[in-house]
Design a protein around this motif. Structure first.
Motif, PDB file in Angstrom:
ATOM      1  N   CYS A 159       0.779  -1.185  -0.004  1.00 22.46           N
ATOM      2  CA  CYS A 159       0.179  -0.202   0.055  1.00 22.46           C
ATOM      3  C   CYS A 159       0.796   1.378  -0.098  1.00 22.46           C
ATOM      4  CB  CYS A 159      -0.905  -0.081   1.327  1.00 22.46           C
ATOM      5  SG  CYS A 159      -1.886   1.461   1.328  1.00 22.46           S
ATOM      6  N   PRO A 160       0.819   2.160  -0.924  1.00 26.22           N
ATOM      7  CA  PRO A 160       1.713   3.226  -1.146  1.00 26.22           C
ATOM      8  C   PRO A 160       1.441   4.263  -0.242  1.00 26.22           C
ATOM      9  CG  PRO A 160      -0.087   3.251  -2.945  1.00 26.22           C
ATOM     10  CD  PRO A 160      -0.242   2.047  -2.296  1.00 26.22           C
ATOM     11  N   SER A 176      -3.323   0.948   4.310  1.00 29.30           N
ATOM     12  CA  SER A 176      -3.312  -0.305   4.920  1.00 29.30           C
ATOM     13  C   SER A 176      -2.436  -0.591   6.038  1.00 29.30           C
ATOM     14  CB  SER A 176      -3.525  -1.614   3.931  1.00 29.30           C
ATOM     15  OG  SER A 176      -4.726  -1.565   3.009  1.00 29.30           O
ATOM     16  N   CYS A 199      -6.091   2.750  -5.537  1.00 32.64           N
ATOM     17  CA  CYS A 199      -5.265   2.182  -6.633  1.00 32.64           C
ATOM     18  C   CYS A 199      -5.221   0.863  -6.719  1.00 32.64           C
ATOM     19  CB  CYS A 199      -3.655   2.569  -6.219  1.00 32.64           C
ATOM     20  SG  CYS A 199      -2.935   1.659  -4.634  1.00 32.64           S
TER      21      CYS A 199
HETATM   22  S1  SF4 Z   1      -6.310   0.712  -2.659  1.00 29.66           S
HETATM   23 FE1  SF4 Z   1      -6.211   2.037  -0.895  1.00 29.66          FE
HETATM   24  S2  SF4 Z   1      -5.647   0.563   0.784  1.00 29.66           S
HETATM   25 FE2  SF4 Z   1      -5.271  -0.384  -1.229  1.00 29.66          FE
HETATM   26  S3  SF4 Z   1      -3.129  -0.262  -1.730  1.00 29.66           S
HETATM   27 FE3  SF4 Z   1      -3.956   1.482  -2.594  1.00 29.66          FE
HETATM   28  S4  SF4 Z   1      -4.203   3.131  -1.229  1.00 29.66           S
HETATM   29 FE4  SF4 Z   1      -3.414   1.191  -0.181  1.00 29.66          FE
END
Ligand code: SF4
Ligand code: SF4
Lengths: 211, 285
Positions: free
Chosen positions: A73-74, A78, A96
């Motif tokens: 998770c950038p 998370s 993303c």
């Molecule tokens: S979708 Fe949200 S929780 Fe998942 S990796 Fe991307 S920023 Fe992180």
């Protein structure tokens, strides 16, 4: 070992696939239409002695000790909370979907209205108030057990100690160190499927062996 | 389907653009006669990488609906995507400064070109490592995919550089290593593809079934036409044959050989990203 480490133990020997947990979770967490935080995969299975039984495999986020979703998770949306559970800070999530591509258990989904990703929280809003997750408290056969894996006196720790090698996580070879354990997982997965796999009444894996 | 063709476009543009810059920096002359052609190639690099990043951002639904969330974009430096953002941003800064200097009829400093080229290398590596760190999809092997994407990015960068400089009127003659690259890169790419298929086919344990289903999708299933037709025939065999012909015939080779070769490479490069994204079967049901 003073830190909390919440986990779940599901005894497949007593799960009857009634989906009460699925419904309780839907009511409690209100995931969007067609999305589930927990569900039960069910299929007909032939055992070694030729009997046909119903195999039921409840699934949910495993709140892994070594979660790929968190490492990729950038934004840091998370993360692993202090109680060891894996949570999503929706205010940071850019949608993303990297975490969805990383989690091998397929437990994450996109919430179309808000654009962020969601999943099972182990009912964080309940457990912080001393309540059990909704799926656990509703389970009609007490197949689901929940508690602190780091507390040797918790019911779940005692049951895990008793089960020994028989308690296993899903796909442990992938290295995520899942903290949802199952009793009877090998038996359930070893039985030959003789029907499609269902999830809440829908076919998710068609039966290929039909004559 | 978690990621789809949109991500394939982004991966393609990022790798292609980054290597267009690398070719511009090392294969274009540094004299005034070459400046126009070099500027054209650097402009292609900036537009491609910039567009790729924009597509990535637009595809991130949460960020689009709540733009302030993008401030967290490099909140976790353990994430390959965060590194991709850093590489892409710095690369774009370097490439735009180079382009600006050339527009002002100056040569960019060599050091800046080299640093930007290294950042470009990072951008093209990131595209493969991004997929390689998504364990739900065994086709995206961390062992083999980054190499295959890197070589493919170099090949498409060579093509875009060739097209851009040709359209801009040529300039000084390309160094001899460029003609060698036209022969070596497709062969290296074929080897990388074979490695990818071999490594993924050898997947054992919980990922084995999804790995086998993904390879089957590529070679004989849903993506077979894209793979054999787009990646192999149009993307590797045809441009390699054209490059061999062009080099044998020397000055007598018709001009369209080069153009056709470069267009084929670009089509093949995109087909490769598309097939790899779309053929991937997840471990979960
Ligand atoms: S979708 Fe949200 S929780 Fe998942 S990796 Fe991307 S920023 Fe992180
Ligand atoms: S099951 Fe998936 S979403 Fe849950 S912690 Fe593990 S890797 Fe992350």
């Amino acid at each position: 070992m003073s830190e909390k480490r919440l986990g779940m133990l599901i005894d497949l020997g007593v799960c009857i696939g009634c989906n009460a947990c699925t419904v309780a979770c839907k009511q409690e967490n209100e995931p969007p239409l067609t999305k589930f935080n927990t569900w039960v995969e069910s299929w007909d299975a032939e055992t070694e002695d030729g009997r046909v039984t119903r195999a039921n495999l409840p699934k949910l986020c495993n709140h892994c000790e070594n979660p790929a979703c968190v490492s990729v998770c950038p934004t840091g949306a998370s993360y692993q909370a202090e109680d060891g559970t894996v949570q999503i800070d929706q205010d940071k999530c850019i949608g993303c979907k990297y975490c969805m591509a990383a989690c091998p258990y397929g437990v994450r989904y996109m919430v179309e209205e808000s654009g962020d990703v969601s999943k099972c929280t182990f009912c964080h809003h309940r457990t912080t108030e001393g309540l059990l997750p909704a799926c656990v408290s509703t389970c009609v056969t007490t197949s689901r057990m929940f508690g602190d894996l780091n507390d040797p006196d918790s019911d779940i720790s005692k049951k895990l100690a008793e089960a020994g090698d028989k308690a296993k996580g899903l796909m442990e070879d992938l290295g995520m160190e899942p903290r949802v354990y199952y009793i009877g997982l090998d038996e359930t997965l070893a039985a030959k499927p003789v029907s499609a796999v269902h999830k809440g009444g829908n076919v998710i894996a068609p039966y290929e062996g039909r004559q | 389907m978690v990621w789809d063709g949109i991500v394939a476009i982004d991966l393609f543009l990022a790798g292609m653009g980054a290597w267009t810059f690398i070719f511009a920096a090392f294969a274009c002359g540094r004299d005034d006669a070459a400046r126009k052609a070099k500027l054209a190639a650097v402009a292609v690099a900036v537009v491609a990488v910039g567009l790729g990043a924009l597509i990535l951002a637009v595809d991130a639904r949460g960020g689009m609906m709540h733009p302030l969330r993008f401030v967290h974009l490099i909140g976790n430096l353990g994430s390959v995507m965060a590194w991709g953002v850093i590489f892409i941003s710095l690369f774009l800064v370097g490439a735009i400064v180079c382009a600006g200097m050339m527009l002002a009829k100056k040569q960019p400093p060599r050091a800046l070109e080299i640093v930007t080229a290294v950042l470009g290398l990072g951008v093209s590596l990131y595209t493969g490592v991004l997929l390689g760190t998504a364990p739900a999809f065994p086709l995206w092997s961390l062992t083999a995919l980054p190499i295959a994407f890197l070589v493919s990015a170099a090949y498409t960068g060579y093509a875009a550089w060739g097209l851009a400089t040709r359209v801009a009127g040529g300039g000084s003659a390309a160094p001899s290593w460029v003609s060698r690259a036209a022969l070596v890169l497709p062969v290296a790419e074929a080897a990388a593809l074979i490695l990818l298929l071999a490594v993924v086919s050898g997947t054992s344990g919980s990922g084995a079934a999804a790995a086998a289903a993904s390879v089957a999708n590529l070679v004989s299933g849903s993506q077979a036409v894209v793979f054999w037709g787009g990646v192999v025939a149009v993307g590797l065999v045809a441009p390699l044959a054209l490059a061999v012909l062009r080099q044998r015939q020397g000055d007598k080779a018709p001009a369209w050989y080069g153009l056709a070769e470069w267009v084929c490479i670009l089509v093949g490069g995109f087909a490769f990203r598309y097939a790899v994204v779309m053929a991937a079967v997840p471990i979960f049901l």
